[in-house]
Design an enzyme around this catalytic site. Sequence first.
Site, mmCIF file in Angstrom:
data_model
loop_
_atom_site.group_PDB
_atom_site.id
_atom_site.type_symbol
_atom_site.label_atom_id
_atom_site.label_comp_id
_atom_site.label_asym_id
_atom_site.label_seq_id
_atom_site.Cartn_x
_atom_site.Cartn_y
_atom_site.Cartn_z
ATOM 1 N N HIS A 167 58.786 -1.639 40.296
ATOM 2 C CA HIS A 167 57.620 -1.527 39.688
ATOM 3 C C HIS A 167 57.332 -3.014 38.886
ATOM 4 O O HIS A 167 57.089 -3.310 37.937
ATOM 5 C CB HIS A 167 57.554 -0.446 38.524
ATOM 6 C CG HIS A 167 56.333 0.005 38.023
ATOM 7 N ND1 HIS A 167 55.463 -0.940 36.953
ATOM 8 C CD2 HIS A 167 55.506 0.961 37.866
ATOM 9 C CE1 HIS A 167 54.511 -0.498 36.800
ATOM 10 N NE2 HIS A 167 54.421 0.834 36.897
ATOM 11 N N GLU A 271 53.893 -3.093 43.425
ATOM 12 C CA GLU A 271 55.059 -2.246 43.372
ATOM 13 C C GLU A 271 55.677 -2.036 44.898
ATOM 14 O O GLU A 271 54.577 -1.193 45.406
ATOM 15 C CB GLU A 271 54.939 -0.983 42.593
ATOM 16 C CG GLU A 271 54.328 -1.490 41.095
ATOM 17 C CD GLU A 271 53.483 -0.480 40.395
ATOM 18 O OE1 GLU A 271 53.904 0.861 40.845
ATOM 19 O OE2 GLU A 271 52.396 -0.570 39.638
HETATM 20 O O1 TA6 Z 1 51.749 1.289 38.202
HETATM 21 C C1 TA6 Z 1 51.435 2.507 38.499
HETATM 22 C C2 TA6 Z 1 51.489 3.653 37.454
HETATM 23 O O2 TA6 Z 1 51.879 4.639 37.903
HETATM 24 C C3 TA6 Z 1 50.074 3.743 36.639
HETATM 25 O O3 TA6 Z 1 49.594 4.978 36.849
HETATM 26 C C4 TA6 Z 1 50.763 3.609 34.989
HETATM 27 O O4 TA6 Z 1 51.141 4.836 34.722
HETATM 28 C C5 TA6 Z 1 51.888 2.680 35.287
HETATM 29 O O5 TA6 Z 1 52.651 3.023 36.349
HETATM 30 C C6 TA6 Z 1 52.661 2.473 33.968
HETATM 31 O O6 TA6 Z 1 53.504 3.486 33.769
HETATM 32 P P1 TA6 Z 1 54.466 3.851 32.624
HETATM 33 O O7 TA6 Z 1 55.119 5.272 32.837
HETATM 34 O O8 TA6 Z 1 55.252 2.461 32.630
HETATM 35 O O9 TA6 Z 1 53.481 3.497 31.477
#
Ligand code: TA6
Length: 310
Positions: A167, A271
């Site tokens: 991520h 990601e």
């Molecule tokens: O990057 C995609 C994602 O799934 C978004 O929907 C957002 O929730 C992000 O990840 C961050 O997630 P987190 O749980 O780290 O706040």
Amino acid sequence: MTTADLMVALPASVRLEAGRGGLPVLRVDAPAAQAEIYLHGATVTDWTPRGRESVLWLSSASRFTRDAAIRGGVPICFPWFGARPGHPEAPSHGFARLSEWSLVGAEDDGQDVTVLLRLTDSDATGASAWPHPFEAVYTVVVGSRLSLELTVSNRGYDSLVFDEALHTYLKVRDIRATQVSGLEGRPFYDCLAGPEPASGEPDPVRFSAATDRIYLDTTATTTVVDPIADRSILVAKGGSEATVVWNPWVDRAADLSDFGDDEWRSMVCVEVGNLREAAVHLVPGASHTLSATFELSPSRRTLPNRSTTS
Ligand code: TA6
């Protein structure tokens, strides 16, 4: 924690220290770049090629506590992505980015520095929403490129199904002038719209609002073109059929306590991973490797002039 505690001999280019919040961090000083890797979540929080601006974005509001993922760098989403269906209590994006990974070793070949980290099933994971025997080995190679490899092995007697994603938060001067190319024409789930996948778009991804897209059926290298910084960040990948692109924009950033209200302007997440229809299936004894390689290149492209609102 000191190196002696780990019983691991480290090359002089790798130092194990107490980082932010007292969390153990590996500071890597390779000839071509510096990097930081927290054992918490095996989170690479910095990769700065010599003479260049750092490539990974890290929120100034990130918590460095064992009960929260680091907000920035490269958190590892495993063994599920997003919410765990049927388990409202389960942490978003799985337990890997909340776990303390073990340092297996590090080596310096005079050009690149390689760090090996490991996570296996435990009482905690056995009590989680994904209670399966596994081993995850994470290889971080720091040099003129940043290479990440996540190898997951099935150590049980049943087949495994899991999601995974690196991520990655990338630093840009202004998201409103940034483009992400390489995903043209690929179908994607727009997580902010309906559940049906949207057909592909002919142009690079541009940003003028919150963006949260899961691109499927793509093995492509993506390029984050940052014209204001006059640089591009190439994101190559292996063992991956999906790429997620995210920017929270104003409102979502304001909702996140570990995300500065104005910081949405200076980041984009690209990601690489496997999720949804591209989840990984592993028979007993099998392994799968997901890889991402980041490289800077001058942005030789001239982008169409687009005014950015102040
Ligand atoms: O990057 C995609 C994602 O799934 C978004 O929907 C957002 O929730 C992000 O990840 C961050 O997630 P987190 O749980 O780290 O706040």
